[in-house]
Design a protein around this motif. Structure first.
Motif, PDB file in Angstrom:
ATOM      1  N   LYS A  96       0.384   0.436   9.549  1.00 40.70           N
ATOM      2  CA  LYS A  96       0.828   0.549  10.944  1.00 40.70           C
ATOM      3  C   LYS A  96       1.001   2.005  11.369  1.00 40.70           C
ATOM      4  O   LYS A  96       0.655   2.377  12.502  1.00 40.70           O
ATOM      5  CB  LYS A  96       2.144  -0.218  11.122  1.00 40.70           C
ATOM      6  CG  LYS A  96       1.975  -1.733  11.152  1.00 40.70           C
ATOM      7  CD  LYS A  96       1.183  -2.180  12.362  1.00 40.70           C
ATOM      8  CE  LYS A  96       1.202  -3.675  12.543  1.00 40.70           C
ATOM      9  NZ  LYS A  96       0.464  -4.113  13.752  1.00 40.70           N
ATOM     10  N   VAL A  97       1.538   2.826  10.488  1.00 41.45           N
ATOM     11  CA  VAL A  97       1.707   4.245  10.833  1.00 41.45           C
ATOM     12  C   VAL A  97       0.343   4.906  10.988  1.00 41.45           C
ATOM     13  O   VAL A  97       0.137   5.738  11.883  1.00 41.45           O
ATOM     14  CB  VAL A  97       2.556   4.955   9.761  1.00 41.45           C
ATOM     15  CG1 VAL A  97       2.513   6.471   9.955  1.00 41.45           C
ATOM     16  CG2 VAL A  97       3.997   4.467   9.835  1.00 41.45           C
ATOM     17  N   SER A  98      -0.618   4.533  10.141  1.00 38.06           N
ATOM     18  CA  SER A  98      -1.967   5.106  10.264  1.00 38.06           C
ATOM     19  C   SER A  98      -2.621   4.720  11.585  1.00 38.06           C
ATOM     20  O   SER A  98      -3.484   5.440  12.102  1.00 38.06           O
ATOM     21  CB  SER A  98      -2.838   4.644   9.090  1.00 38.06           C
ATOM     22  OG  SER A  98      -3.175   3.261   9.212  1.00 38.06           O
ATOM     23  N   GLN A  99      -2.210   3.583  12.147  1.00 36.41           N
ATOM     24  CA  GLN A  99      -2.749   3.110  13.423  1.00 36.41           C
ATOM     25  C   GLN A  99      -1.968   3.634  14.625  1.00 36.41           C
ATOM     26  O   GLN A  99      -2.306   3.332  15.768  1.00 36.41           O
ATOM     27  CB  GLN A  99      -2.757   1.578  13.454  1.00 36.41           C
ATOM     28  CG  GLN A  99      -3.662   0.937  12.415  1.00 36.41           C
ATOM     29  CD  GLN A  99      -5.122   1.273  12.615  1.00 36.41           C
ATOM     30  OE1 GLN A  99      -5.655   1.163  13.722  1.00 36.41           O
ATOM     31  NE2 GLN A  99      -5.788   1.701  11.548  1.00 36.41           N
ATOM     32  N   GLY A 100      -0.895   4.371  14.361  1.00 36.73           N
ATOM     33  CA  GLY A 100      -0.092   4.931  15.449  1.00 36.73           C
ATOM     34  C   GLY A 100       0.869   3.948  16.086  1.00 36.73           C
ATOM     35  O   GLY A 100       1.362   4.189  17.191  1.00 36.73           O
ATOM     36  N   MET A 111       7.284  10.946   0.699  1.00 35.85           N
ATOM     37  CA  MET A 111       6.506  10.285   1.743  1.00 35.85           C
ATOM     38  C   MET A 111       5.057  10.159   1.298  1.00 35.85           C
ATOM     39  O   MET A 111       4.546  11.007   0.562  1.00 35.85           O
ATOM     40  CB  MET A 111       6.599  11.057   3.061  1.00 35.85           C
ATOM     41  CG  MET A 111       8.010  11.184   3.621  1.00 35.85           C
ATOM     42  SD  MET A 111       8.090  12.118   5.173  1.00 35.85           S
ATOM     43  CE  MET A 111       7.290  10.977   6.311  1.00 35.85           C
ATOM     44  N   ILE A 112       4.414   9.088   1.737  1.00 34.18           N
ATOM     45  CA  ILE A 112       2.997   8.870   1.492  1.00 34.18           C
ATOM     46  C   ILE A 112       2.317   8.630   2.828  1.00 34.18           C
ATOM     47  O   ILE A 112       2.657   7.682   3.538  1.00 34.18           O
ATOM     48  CB  ILE A 112       2.754   7.655   0.570  1.00 34.18           C
ATOM     49  CG1 ILE A 112       3.455   7.841  -0.776  1.00 34.18           C
ATOM     50  CG2 ILE A 112       1.261   7.436   0.365  1.00 34.18           C
ATOM     51  CD1 ILE A 112       3.344   6.629  -1.677  1.00 34.18           C
ATOM     52  N   ALA A 113       1.366   9.499   3.179  1.00 31.15           N
ATOM     53  CA  ALA A 113       0.602   9.350   4.427  1.00 31.15           C
ATOM     54  C   ALA A 113       1.518   9.185   5.640  1.00 31.15           C
ATOM     55  O   ALA A 113       1.266   8.359   6.523  1.00 31.15           O
ATOM     56  CB  ALA A 113      -0.379   8.187   4.322  1.00 31.15           C
ATOM     57  N   GLY A 114       2.594   9.964   5.670  1.00 30.56           N
ATOM     58  CA  GLY A 114       3.519   9.916   6.798  1.00 30.56           C
ATOM     59  C   GLY A 114       4.536   8.803   6.749  1.00 30.56           C
ATOM     60  O   GLY A 114       5.321   8.632   7.694  1.00 30.56           O
ATOM     61  N   VAL A 115       4.541   8.034   5.655  1.00 34.28           N
ATOM     62  CA  VAL A 115       5.479   6.909   5.523  1.00 34.28           C
ATOM     63  C   VAL A 115       6.490   7.231   4.417  1.00 34.28           C
ATOM     64  O   VAL A 115       6.102   7.420   3.262  1.00 34.28           O
ATOM     65  CB  VAL A 115       4.742   5.603   5.172  1.00 34.28           C
ATOM     66  CG1 VAL A 115       5.738   4.463   4.951  1.00 34.28           C
ATOM     67  CG2 VAL A 115       3.748   5.245   6.265  1.00 34.28           C
ATOM     68  N   PRO A 116       7.777   7.291   4.750  1.00 36.17           N
ATOM     69  CA  PRO A 116       8.792   7.534   3.714  1.00 36.17           C
ATOM     70  C   PRO A 116       8.969   6.321   2.815  1.00 36.17           C
ATOM     71  O   PRO A 116       8.909   5.175   3.282  1.00 36.17           O
ATOM     72  CB  PRO A 116      10.060   7.817   4.529  1.00 36.17           C
ATOM     73  CG  PRO A 116       9.840   7.117   5.824  1.00 36.17           C
ATOM     74  CD  PRO A 116       8.364   7.179   6.094  1.00 36.17           C
ATOM     75  N   LEU A 117       9.181   6.561   1.545  1.00 34.65           N
ATOM     76  CA  LEU A 117       9.323   5.458   0.603  1.00 34.65           C
ATOM     77  C   LEU A 117      10.559   4.613   0.890  1.00 34.65           C
ATOM     78  O   LEU A 117      10.609   3.440   0.518  1.00 34.65           O
ATOM     79  CB  LEU A 117       9.392   5.997  -0.832  1.00 34.65           C
ATOM     80  CG  LEU A 117       8.127   6.704  -1.341  1.00 34.65           C
ATOM     81  CD1 LEU A 117       8.317   7.160  -2.777  1.00 34.65           C
ATOM     82  CD2 LEU A 117       6.916   5.791  -1.223  1.00 34.65           C
ATOM     83  N   TYR A 118      11.540   5.192   1.558  1.00 31.70           N
ATOM     84  CA  TYR A 118      12.751   4.426   1.863  1.00 31.70           C
ATOM     85  C   TYR A 118      12.459   3.270   2.822  1.00 31.70           C
ATOM     86  O   TYR A 118      13.207   2.282   2.868  1.00 31.70           O
ATOM     87  CB  TYR A 118      13.822   5.328   2.481  1.00 31.70           C
ATOM     88  CG  TYR A 118      13.886   5.258   3.990  1.00 31.70           C
ATOM     89  CD1 TYR A 118      14.654   4.285   4.629  1.00 31.70           C
ATOM     90  CD2 TYR A 118      13.148   6.131   4.789  1.00 31.70           C
ATOM     91  CE1 TYR A 118      14.692   4.201   6.008  1.00 31.70           C
ATOM     92  CE2 TYR A 118      13.179   6.056   6.157  1.00 31.70           C
ATOM     93  CZ  TYR A 118      13.957   5.093   6.767  1.00 31.70           C
ATOM     94  OH  TYR A 118      13.981   4.996   8.131  1.00 31.70           O
ATOM     95  N   SER A 119      11.380   3.364   3.602  1.00 35.80           N
ATOM     96  CA  SER A 119      11.132   2.387   4.671  1.00 35.80           C
ATOM     97  C   SER A 119      11.019   0.966   4.128  1.00 35.80           C
ATOM     98  O   SER A 119      11.322   0.005   4.829  1.00 35.80           O
ATOM     99  CB  SER A 119       9.867   2.753   5.445  1.00 35.80           C
ATOM    100  OG  SER A 119       8.729   2.723   4.599  1.00 35.80           O
ATOM    101  N   GLY A 120      10.575   0.827   2.878  1.00 34.80           N
ATOM    102  CA  GLY A 120      10.479  -0.514   2.301  1.00 34.80           C
ATOM    103  C   GLY A 120      11.816  -1.207   2.185  1.00 34.80           C
ATOM    104  O   GLY A 120      11.877  -2.449   2.129  1.00 34.80           O
ATOM    105  N   PHE A 121      12.908  -0.437   2.160  1.00 38.95           N
ATOM    106  CA  PHE A 121      14.232  -1.043   2.040  1.00 38.95           C
ATOM    107  C   PHE A 121      14.606  -1.840   3.282  1.00 38.95           C
ATOM    108  O   PHE A 121      15.453  -2.741   3.207  1.00 38.95           O
ATOM    109  CB  PHE A 121      15.295   0.031   1.767  1.00 38.95           C
ATOM    110  CG  PHE A 121      15.345   0.455   0.331  1.00 38.95           C
ATOM    111  CD1 PHE A 121      15.801  -0.407  -0.653  1.00 38.95           C
ATOM    112  CD2 PHE A 121      14.925   1.724  -0.042  1.00 38.95           C
ATOM    113  CE1 PHE A 121      15.838  -0.024  -1.981  1.00 38.95           C
ATOM    114  CE2 PHE A 121      14.953   2.119  -1.363  1.00 38.95           C
ATOM    115  CZ  PHE A 121      15.418   1.251  -2.348  1.00 38.95           C
ATOM    116  N   MET A 122      14.013  -1.544   4.416  1.00 36.93           N
ATOM    117  CA  MET A 122      14.305  -2.330   5.614  1.00 36.93           C
ATOM    118  C   MET A 122      13.772  -3.749   5.468  1.00 36.93           C
ATOM    119  O   MET A 122      14.384  -4.708   5.929  1.00 36.93           O
ATOM    120  CB  MET A 122      13.718  -1.634   6.836  1.00 36.93           C
ATOM    121  CG  MET A 122      14.377  -0.289   7.145  1.00 36.93           C
ATOM    122  SD  MET A 122      13.704   0.539   8.599  1.00 36.93           S
ATOM    123  CE  MET A 122      12.103   1.058   7.985  1.00 36.93           C
TER     124      MET A 122
END
Length: 277
Positions: A96-100, A111-122
């Motif tokens: 989703k982040v890659s798609q804007g 972070m990987i490709a603009g995505v923080p690893l913490y985001s999976g916790f949501m």
């Protein structure tokens, strides 16, 4: 109307308030993981942790998971479910982040490709809530159609990816879900009272509260949608339906786990004790 005649109504109101209180308290106990994650978002927004904000949130998420497991609040199996949700969420986030679709404006090394690893916790917080709710409300599901639910849940998850270059069929999937869940009930306990609600209603309610949580998260700057770059505004109501669909995959995963634990389907003897409301 005499005082004597009002007593049954007062007792009824008192009983309903008691059930409401039990429901709220139990829900809060089920939401401990999610509440802790959002508390970490608030703290990192207000306090400089000395490292990137997203790095601090990752450390907080790992610490919260470890503490809940060490204290026995989350079982080892439930931590495994949380980890699975974390990975599923990261996969969706990366795409989703890659798609804007949304972005993470703060800083972080993890972070990987603009995505923080913490985001999976949501997403893990959703898995934690479902596991906790199943145990604390003593959930039982009747009229559940496992195969159609699994197929539709996978289709709903896939549609979050494919709708970027194909037709968006989320509303068709939603209608098929309603059909598949026709006469499917969630039975749950509040104290010594047994209640039930349609499974479809449960999904809509969870989706609504996830939409509210998303508003809190974006307000705290944990992530943002394109229309929130200049100033914060409420997340579009259309996201409510998206969350309701995404919850279906979460539910199917937890339901499968509970089925193999032997607590998924109610026994014939249990159904006689269910209060019809």
């Amino acid at each position: 109307m005499t005082a004597f005649s009002t007593r049954p109504a007062l007792r009824r109101a008192h009983a309903e308030l008691r059930l409401l209180g039990l429901f709220v308290v139990t829900q809060l106990r089920c939401l401990v993981f999610a509440i802790a994650i959002f508390a970490a978002m608030a703290v990192t927004e207000l306090v400089d942790a000395g490292i990137g904000r997203y790095d601090a949130l990752l450390v907080a998420g790992l610490a919260i998971t470890a503490v809940l497991w060490w204290t026995g609040y989350e079982t080892t199996r439930e931590v495994g479910v949380i980890f699975a949700f974390h990975l599923l969420g990261l996969g969706l986030e990366l795409f989703k982040v890659s798609q804007g679709s949304w972005a993470y404006p703060a800083e972080g090394v993890t972070m990987i490709a603009g995505v923080p690893l913490y985001s999976g916790f949501m997403y893990a917080a959703v898995g934690s809530y479902l596991c906790q709710a199943w145990r604390r409300f003593d959930l039982r599901i009747t009229g559940y159609r496992a195969a159609p639910m699994l197929i539709l849940a996978v289709a709903a998850y896939a549609n979050f990816f494919t709708h970027h270059w194909m037709w968006d069929v989320r509303w068709l999937i939603a209608v098929l879900f309603v059909i598949a869940m026709w006469d499917t009930w969630v039975h749950y306990s509040l104290g010594d009272t047994r209640l039930r609600m349609p499974l479809a209603v449960a999904f809509v309610l969870i989706g609504f509260f996830l939409w509210l949580a998303e508003n809190v998260g974006t307000f705290l700057g944990a992530w943002q949608y394109p229309d929130q770059e200049a100033f914060w505004q409420a997340v579009h109501m259309g996201k409510l339906g998206s969350w309701a669909l995404l919850v279906t995959l979460s539910f199917v995963i937890v339901a499968t786990l509970k089925q193999y634990e032997g607590t998924f389907y109610g026994h014939a003897g249990d159904e006689a004790t269910v209060t019809r409301r």
